[in-house]
Design a protein around this motif. Structure first.
Motif, PDB file in Angstrom:
ATOM      1  N   PRO A   1      -5.152  -0.499   8.270  1.00  0.00           N
ATOM      2  CA  PRO A   1      -5.657   0.631   9.064  1.00  0.00           C
ATOM      3  C   PRO A   1      -6.800   1.369   8.375  1.00  0.00           C
ATOM      4  O   PRO A   1      -6.879   1.425   7.144  1.00  0.00           O
ATOM      5  N   GLN A   2      -7.662   2.000   9.183  1.00  0.00           N
ATOM      6  CA  GLN A   2      -8.826   2.695   8.664  1.00  0.00           C
ATOM      7  C   GLN A   2      -8.443   3.870   7.782  1.00  0.00           C
ATOM      8  O   GLN A   2      -9.141   4.195   6.820  1.00  0.00           O
ATOM      9  N   TRP A   3      -7.312   4.515   8.085  1.00  0.00           N
ATOM     10  CA  TRP A   3      -6.949   5.708   7.315  1.00  0.00           C
ATOM     11  C   TRP A   3      -6.683   5.387   5.846  1.00  0.00           C
ATOM     12  O   TRP A   3      -6.808   6.271   4.977  1.00  0.00           O
ATOM     13  N   ILE A   4      -6.348   4.128   5.537  1.00  0.00           N
ATOM     14  CA  ILE A   4      -6.135   3.750   4.142  1.00  0.00           C
ATOM     15  C   ILE A   4      -7.455   3.755   3.382  1.00  0.00           C
ATOM     16  O   ILE A   4      -7.539   4.253   2.243  1.00  0.00           O
ATOM     17  N   PHE A   5      -8.527   3.257   4.021  1.00  0.00           N
ATOM     18  CA  PHE A   5      -9.843   3.283   3.373  1.00  0.00           C
ATOM     19  C   PHE A   5     -10.342   4.714   3.223  1.00  0.00           C
ATOM     20  O   PHE A   5     -10.966   5.067   2.217  1.00  0.00           O
ATOM     21  N   GLU A   6     -10.050   5.554   4.221  1.00  0.00           N
ATOM     22  CA  GLU A   6     -10.446   6.965   4.124  1.00  0.00           C
ATOM     23  C   GLU A   6      -9.712   7.656   2.983  1.00  0.00           C
ATOM     24  O   GLU A   6     -10.297   8.460   2.245  1.00  0.00           O
ATOM     25  N   TYR A   7      -8.424   7.345   2.842  1.00  0.00           N
ATOM     26  CA  TYR A   7      -7.662   7.903   1.725  1.00  0.00           C
ATOM     27  C   TYR A   7      -8.195   7.376   0.401  1.00  0.00           C
ATOM     28  O   TYR A   7      -8.281   8.120  -0.595  1.00  0.00           O
ATOM     29  N   ASP A   8      -8.588   6.112   0.368  1.00  0.00           N
ATOM     30  CA  ASP A   8      -9.119   5.493  -0.836  1.00  0.00           C
ATOM     31  C   ASP A   8     -10.380   6.209  -1.297  1.00  0.00           C
ATOM     32  O   ASP A   8     -10.553   6.505  -2.485  1.00  0.00           O
ATOM     33  N   VAL A   9     -11.275   6.517  -0.348  1.00  0.00           N
ATOM     34  CA  VAL A   9     -12.509   7.224  -0.671  1.00  0.00           C
ATOM     35  C   VAL A   9     -12.201   8.643  -1.140  1.00  0.00           C
ATOM     36  O   VAL A   9     -12.844   9.182  -2.057  1.00  0.00           O
ATOM     37  N   LYS A  10     -11.205   9.252  -0.538  1.00  0.00           N
ATOM     38  CA  LYS A  10     -10.848  10.630  -0.891  1.00  0.00           C
ATOM     39  C   LYS A  10     -10.354  10.732  -2.329  1.00  0.00           C
ATOM     40  O   LYS A  10     -10.698  11.681  -3.050  1.00  0.00           O
TER      41      LYS A  10
ATOM     42  N   LEU B   1       0.851  -1.189   0.000  1.00  0.00           N
ATOM     43  CA  LEU B   1       0.000   0.000   0.000  1.00  0.00           C
ATOM     44  C   LEU B   1       0.887   1.241   0.000  1.00  0.00           C
ATOM     45  O   LEU B   1       1.580   1.531   0.976  1.00  0.00           O
ATOM     46  N   HIS B   2       0.856   1.957  -1.114  1.00  0.00           N
ATOM     47  CA  HIS B   2       1.688   3.159  -1.285  1.00  0.00           C
ATOM     48  C   HIS B   2       0.953   4.420  -0.824  1.00  0.00           C
ATOM     49  O   HIS B   2       1.417   5.531  -1.068  1.00  0.00           O
ATOM     50  N   SER B   3      -0.153   4.255  -0.147  1.00  0.00           N
ATOM     51  CA  SER B   3      -1.006   5.375   0.260  1.00  0.00           C
ATOM     52  C   SER B   3      -0.246   6.362   1.140  1.00  0.00           C
ATOM     53  O   SER B   3       0.356   5.979   2.144  1.00  0.00           O
ATOM     54  N   LEU B   4      -0.248   7.649   0.763  1.00  0.00           N
ATOM     55  CA  LEU B   4       0.347   8.751   1.545  1.00  0.00           C
ATOM     56  C   LEU B   4       1.830   8.525   1.854  1.00  0.00           C
ATOM     57  O   LEU B   4       2.360   9.060   2.823  1.00  0.00           O
ATOM     58  N   THR B   5       2.495   7.738   1.049  1.00  0.00           N
ATOM     59  CA  THR B   5       3.924   7.495   1.243  1.00  0.00           C
ATOM     60  C   THR B   5       4.733   8.650   0.666  1.00  0.00           C
ATOM     61  O   THR B   5       4.425   9.145  -0.421  1.00  0.00           O
ATOM     62  N   THR B   6       5.779   9.077   1.390  1.00  0.00           N
ATOM     63  CA  THR B   6       6.647  10.159   0.934  1.00  0.00           C
ATOM     64  C   THR B   6       8.058   9.630   0.684  1.00  0.00           C
ATOM     65  O   THR B   6       8.344   8.455   0.917  1.00  0.00           O
ATOM     66  N   ALA B   7       8.947  10.519   0.259  1.00  0.00           N
ATOM     67  CA  ALA B   7      10.328  10.115  -0.012  1.00  0.00           C
ATOM     68  C   ALA B   7      11.024   9.612   1.247  1.00  0.00           C
ATOM     69  O   ALA B   7      11.942   8.786   1.170  1.00  0.00           O
ATOM     70  N   ASP B   8      10.605  10.108   2.426  1.00  0.00           N
ATOM     71  CA  ASP B   8      11.226   9.674   3.677  1.00  0.00           C
ATOM     72  C   ASP B   8      10.881   8.227   4.030  1.00  0.00           C
ATOM     73  O   ASP B   8      11.515   7.646   4.909  1.00  0.00           O
TER      74      ASP B   8
END
Length: 506
Positions: free
Chosen positions: A480-489, A398-405
């Motif tokens: 985690p729930q935040w992944i589904f929230e990001y998915d909907v967004k 899951l690459h969701s909200l992943t940054t260079a760090d």
């Protein structure tokens, strides 16, 4: 109560144990006579040992003349140690770096003031990235780091200097190989400039690094004649030149000083003496053409190496070496305490897919790649996945909200991929990448094309978690729930489209 403004937990060098006091000295009278040709290249020298300290702790707590700061070419806060240095040294440190440290390259060393640190000075140096294909270059660069740091300290009359390991696992450098170069370079430098230094400290913060140094230090700094004798059996084949620099036999110049024929020397003639060569060669006692090594034709060394590398036995040997390396990592993974890595929750097993195969979930955002020891992360991956990879399995990244760090260096990814056992690649059924951006797709394409071509056809890009449910039941997919929230967004509350599994359309 401590006075205001005074730093706590300060370590005085005088309170630390010197290397020569870490083991009882053997009786000099009991030392056996050495046979010809068996003299140790690193003999027991108590005067050098008395200048050395091996210490486990935080280098920032040491009250020394100078501390060594391994960093990258731009000296930014991408590395945890650099971020901490800039924070504790104050804004003056960043100002001095911006004004005086320019054109910083791998292997270079630069000196600045310590400002608000306990150390009076800081020696900044750029450690190399390690690539197995260019290991020779990495070894030479690492030697340059240690040599240039010591040379800079010597030129500026720095008597006490503390080293933390310059060979960073974050840049993929094997711990043991780097420790050999570090200790050996310091030994050779002290042999030449020992009187100019009072104390050199190896400061190791991690248990694994400390154990490695404790095991290798007696090879180069034996504390008695018994250790000196034992060390000869465990020294590596390449112990470097007189400065400790790694030696590459093929690069040695094959020219001797005043190449002359042996027969001429037997006649007692000097090189600049006039000699009738025609007469000498016609004489039955004269020298034969090509008798001297300088005149002997040799086959191209690079061609010989290429033939050796292309030969079948070498490839088999390479596979055996890789298997032994993986076994060592697996043994370490079973022995080390990796609970701190497990608590990150960046990789875990989550049920099975629709074919009953185990599902391994990677969450990119939970991986602080620039703040942890990536080699320990690799150990945890091996610890968890070794039994799973014995049979077919599925991976979801899951690459969701992943940054260079959160992204490991490409060199480390290649290093890790080459270490993993072939069963990981053979038994991988599918590798699903969810929420990739355009740059990650391109990076994945390059990696799977040029490094991991065996698994390229198994990699699929999905723009949402909904697409996974065609392969994994919802009750088996725990994230985690935040992944589904990001998915909907990013995709909206209701969506479905055929998954895009390749980047051929780019």
């Amino acid at each position: 109560m401590e006075p205001l403004g005074r730093k706590q937990n300060v370590v005085n060098v005088a309170d630390l144990t010197r290397w020569n006091f870490t083991q009882l000295l053997a009786d000099e009278e009991d030392k056996p006579e050495q046979e010809n040709g068996t003299k140790s290249p690193f003999p027991w020298r108590s005067d050098l040992n008395s200048k050395l300290i091996l210490w486990k702790g935080d280098i920032f707590a040491l009250q020394v003349h100078a501390m060594v700061h391994p960093t990258n070419e731009t000296i930014n806060s991408k590395y945890a140690m650099t971020a901490r240095l800039l924070q504790e040294a104050g804004p003056e440190m960043l100002s001095e770096i911006n004004s005086t440290v320019r054109g910083f390259k791998t292997g270079d060393a630069r000196l600045t003031k310590g400002h608000q640190l306990l150390a009076r000075h800081v020696v900044h140096t750029v450690g190399p990235r390690f690539n197995a294909k260019y290991s020779t270059a990495a070894e030479g660069a690492l030697f340059s780091c240690y040599r240039n740091v010591l040379q800079l300290a010597n030129e500026n009359s720095i008597k006490t200097i503390a080293f933390c390991p310059i060979h960073s696992s974050q840049r993929g450098y094997p711990i043991e190989q780097g420790a050999h170069i570090a200790i050996r370079t310091v030994r050779r430098f002290l042999e030449k400039f020992g009187p100019n230094f009072e104390t050199i400290i190896f400061a190791c913060k991690e248990n694994e690094m400390m154990e490695t140094y404790q095991r290798l230090m007696p090879l180069y700094f034996p504390r008695n004649w018994k250790e000196e004798e034992e060390a000869k059996e465990y020294l590596p084949s390449d112990i470097g030149n007189e400065d400790g620099e790694p030696v590459i036999a093929e690069r040695k110049i094959r020219i001797v000083d005043k190449p002359t024929f042996a027969a001429f020397k037997n006649l007692g003639r000097e090189f600049d003496e006039t000699v009738d060569l025609n007469k000498e060669f016609r004489s039955p006692d004269g020298p034969a053409v090509g008798c001297h090594e300088f005149a002997v034709m040799k086959e191209d060394i690079d061609k010989q190496r290429l033939c050796t590398l292309q030969a079948k036995p070498s490839s088999e040997q390479l596979e055996k070496d890789r298997a032994r390396l993986y076994d060592r990592f697996l043994l370490r993974a079973k022995q080390e305490d990796l609970t701190d890595i497990a608590q990150l929750q960046c990789i875990y097993q989550s049920g099975v897919d629709r074919h009953g195969r185990p599902v391994i979930v990677f969450i990119g955002r939970n991986l602080p790649a620039n703040c942890i020891d990536m080699e320990r992360m690799l150990l945890y991956v091996i610890q968890m996945m070794d039994p799973v990879a014995d049979n077919h399995y599925t991976v979801v990244y899951l690459h969701s909200l992943t940054t260079a760090d959160n992204l490991p260096a490409t060199s480390f990814m290649k290093y890790a991929y080459n270490i993993l056992h072939d069963k990981y690649k053979k038994n991988l059924s599918s590798f699903y990448i969810v929420h990739p951006n355009i740059w990650f797709k391109i990076s994945t394409w390059f990696f799977t094309t040029f490094t991991a071509s065996e698994i390229k056809h198994k990699v699929h890009h999905l723009h949402g978690t909904e697409y996974l449910y065609a392969y994994i039941n919802t009750d088996q997919f725990d994230v985690p729930q935040w992944i589904f929230e990001y998915d909907v967004k990013v995709n909206g509350p209701r969506y479905y489209a055929p998954p895009e599994d390749t980047i051929d359309e780019l």
